[in-house]
Design an enzyme around this catalytic site. Structure first.
Site, PDB file in Angstrom:
ATOM      1  N   GLY A  65     -13.832  -3.793   0.114  1.00 48.41           N
ATOM      2  CA  GLY A  65     -15.206  -3.309   0.229  1.00 48.41           C
ATOM      3  C   GLY A  65     -15.552  -2.292  -0.845  1.00 48.41           C
ATOM      4  NE  ARG A  96      -4.143  -1.883   1.785  1.00 52.76           N
ATOM      5  CZ  ARG A  96      -5.047  -2.296   2.652  1.00 52.76           C
ATOM      6  NH1 ARG A  96      -4.930  -1.965   3.925  1.00 52.76           N
ATOM      7  NH2 ARG A  96      -6.064  -3.015   2.260  1.00 52.76           N
ATOM      8  CE  LYS A 105     -23.068 -18.426   4.490  1.00 47.90           C
ATOM      9  NZ  LYS A 105     -23.436 -17.811   5.740  1.00 47.90           N
ATOM     10  N   GLY A 134     -11.588  -8.830  -2.249  1.00 51.29           N
ATOM     11  CA  GLY A 134     -11.393  -9.836  -1.207  1.00 51.29           C
ATOM     12  C   GLY A 134     -10.546 -11.038  -1.569  1.00 51.29           C
TER      13      GLY A 134
HETATM   14  P1  AMP Z   1     -16.439 -14.747  -0.338  1.00 49.50           P
HETATM   15  O1  AMP Z   1     -15.910 -13.916   0.785  1.00 49.50           O
HETATM   16  O2  AMP Z   1     -17.922 -14.828  -0.408  1.00 49.50           O
HETATM   17  O3  AMP Z   1     -15.802 -14.391  -1.660  1.00 49.50           O
HETATM   18  O4  AMP Z   1     -16.019 -16.235   0.001  1.00 49.50           O
HETATM   19  C1  AMP Z   1     -14.706 -16.656   0.046  1.00 49.50           C
HETATM   20  C2  AMP Z   1     -14.659 -17.953   0.762  1.00 49.50           C
HETATM   21  O5  AMP Z   1     -15.461 -18.901   0.089  1.00 49.50           O
HETATM   22  C3  AMP Z   1     -13.272 -18.549   0.839  1.00 49.50           C
HETATM   23  O6  AMP Z   1     -12.835 -18.523   2.155  1.00 49.50           O
HETATM   24  C4  AMP Z   1     -13.478 -19.980   0.352  1.00 49.50           C
HETATM   25  O7  AMP Z   1     -12.860 -20.947   1.166  1.00 49.50           O
HETATM   26  C5  AMP Z   1     -14.971 -20.154   0.420  1.00 49.50           C
HETATM   27  N1  AMP Z   1     -15.441 -21.194  -0.499  1.00 49.50           N
HETATM   28  C6  AMP Z   1     -15.214 -21.299  -1.802  1.00 49.50           C
HETATM   29  N2  AMP Z   1     -15.743 -22.444  -2.291  1.00 49.50           N
HETATM   30  C7  AMP Z   1     -16.341 -23.083  -1.268  1.00 49.50           C
HETATM   31  C8  AMP Z   1     -17.031 -24.313  -1.114  1.00 49.50           C
HETATM   32  N3  AMP Z   1     -17.240 -25.089  -2.173  1.00 49.50           N
HETATM   33  N4  AMP Z   1     -17.471 -24.655   0.093  1.00 49.50           N
HETATM   34  C9  AMP Z   1     -17.269 -23.841   1.155  1.00 49.50           C
HETATM   35  N5  AMP Z   1     -16.622 -22.657   1.090  1.00 49.50           N
HETATM   36  C10 AMP Z   1     -16.152 -22.287  -0.106  1.00 49.50           C
END
Ligand code: AMP
Length: 395
Positions: free
Chosen positions: A376, A35, A197, A353
């Site tokens: 963010g 940064r 999710k 992220g």
């Molecule tokens: P996000 O912050 O929503 O982008 O989610 C990132 C997280 O999703 C990471 O820590 C991954 O380990 C998790 N992730 C990705 N694929 C899967 C999966 N098939 N099952 C559970 N967690 C997952």
């Protein structure tokens, strides 16, 4: 966009909102300089055009004046990176701070103490913003990471500078990269969304449906779609409450002419751990006792072929649980495919992220056209929101 080139910095004191929110180890040494290095071009530009710089930043989330989170700890590192002795002000606003700033000569740099020692910073307090504005004669925002916050130093301060305010180089690059995808991307445009999710990505998906030709969905969110389509997901992460939403989304995509690509096969584990036993399943038929943790080889190949056909590529979110090396293949493969497409002339933006962490971890960063520095802020941009820090520079 008001840029550095549109301002005269000769004998001016530029207040630059930088993002020096860097990690420190237990000896208070900077462990990741990215940064600070990212802010250097803007600072160099101003110094070489006859100005001086007053740097404003936050560090962590201090409760009161937590000495561990003083920006004085990073002064040696900032001095080293900028190649000049950086001065430090123990106060952010008030007589002493103003006197230090006023004493700056062209070519000199002053770093102010942690903005968040004052709760007025995050509250966007008018009076505090006005006091900050006293520190200089021009305002430059180069902190994309906080551009989605209407804080005193990121947004409110800008109104005291009329025309004498502008984007720093880094902030301008971030905005250009996002525009290259969302506003003037060369077709075909592809977005790859992964992560845990679907519920946390709804606004992004909705925004992207109006912007892209193809959408790859990967990671944990896939299983909500699989279930909605009548498949079995075993123990995979799944949000049954969002099944109807998922079906509606597939329909909406069809109406808008967007092709959605879901993985056809998955690498599953019999436990949520790196050492779990592994088995390959069709993504629509994962038996009980198994959970999908990564994209399978057929999916990786299909995604690879698609990625190579696209001219603009946005990637947000890992394709599997990349934190487990045994389930990182899908995420690495996507990164490598994007790298190959980029080499052949596509524009690629990675942001928001975990995909940024993955790209860095797997040594793929140099293969991408642009990697966003703001988690963010990037997500909110992808949600189609106008960021307050950016809007404030444009009035
Ligand atoms: P996000 O912050 O929503 O982008 O989610 C990132 C997280 O999703 C990471 O820590 C991954 O380990 C998790 N992730 C990705 N694929 C899967 C999966 N098939 N099952 C559970 N967690 C997952």
């Amino acid at each position: 966009m008001r840029l550095l080139e549109n301002q005269n910095f000769e004998n001016q004191r530029a207040i630059i909102r930088v993002d020096f929110n860097v990690p420190l180890d237990e000896n208070l040494q900077v462990t990741d300089k990215t940064r600070i290095e990212a802010a250097k071009p803007t600072i160099d530009y101003i110094l070489s055009h006859g100005g001086s710089c007053v740097l404003l930043s936050h560090l962590g989330r201090p409760k009161g004046n937590d000495p561990k989170l003083s920006l004085k700890h990073i002064v040696p590192e900032v001095s080293k990176i900028l190649g000049t002795e950086v001065q430090f002000s123990e106060t952010v606003v008030g007589e002493k701070a103003e006197a230090k700033a006023a004493a700056l000569k062209p070519g000199q740099v002053l770093l102010m103490e942690n903005l968040r020692y004052h709760e007025e910073e995050t509250a966007g307090d008018e009076n505090f913003s006005k006091q900050l504005a006293q520190l200089g004669t021009v305002y430059v925002n180069d902190a994309f990471g906080t551009a989605h916050r209407a804080h005193a130093s990121t947004t409110i301060i800008a109104k005291y500078f009329n025309e004498k305010k502008c984007f720093g180089e880094l902030l301008a690059k971030e905005v250009e990269a996002i525009d290259k995808v969302l506003k003037n991307g060369e077709v075909p445009i592809l977005a790859i969304l992964g992560g845990a999710k679907v519920s946390s990505k709804i606004t992004i998906i909705e925004t992207l449906l109006d912007k892209v030709d193809h959408l790859i969905l990967g990671g944990g969110m896939v299983y909500t779609f699989t279930k909605a389509l009548g498949g079995t997901v075993g123990n995979s992460i799944c949000e049954p409450d969002y099944c109807d939403y998922a079906l509606g989304l597939l329909e909406k995509a069809k109406q808008k002419g967007v092709t959605i690509h879901l993985p056809v096969d998955v690498v599953a584990g019999d436990d949520f751990s790196n050492d779990a036993n592994q088995q390959l399943f069709e993504s629509s038929s994962i038996p009980d006792g198994w959970e999908g943790l990564d994209a399978g080889p057929k999916s990786r190949e299909q995604f690879h072929q698609l990625i190579l056909k696209c001219k603009t590529i946005l990637w947000n979110g890992p394709l599997g649980v990349f934190e487990f090396p045994n389930f990182a293949k899908g995420t690495i493969a996507i990164g490598e495919s994007i790298g190959e497409a980029t080499k052949s002339g596509a524009f690629s933006l990675v942001g928001g992220g975990d995909s940024v962490a993955a790209v860095k971890q797997f040594g793929l960063a140099s293969k991408m056209s642009y990697i966003s520095t703001g988690g963010g802020a990037m997500l909110e941009s992808l949600e189609g929101k106008t960021l307050p820090g950016i809007a404030a520079l444009e009035v």
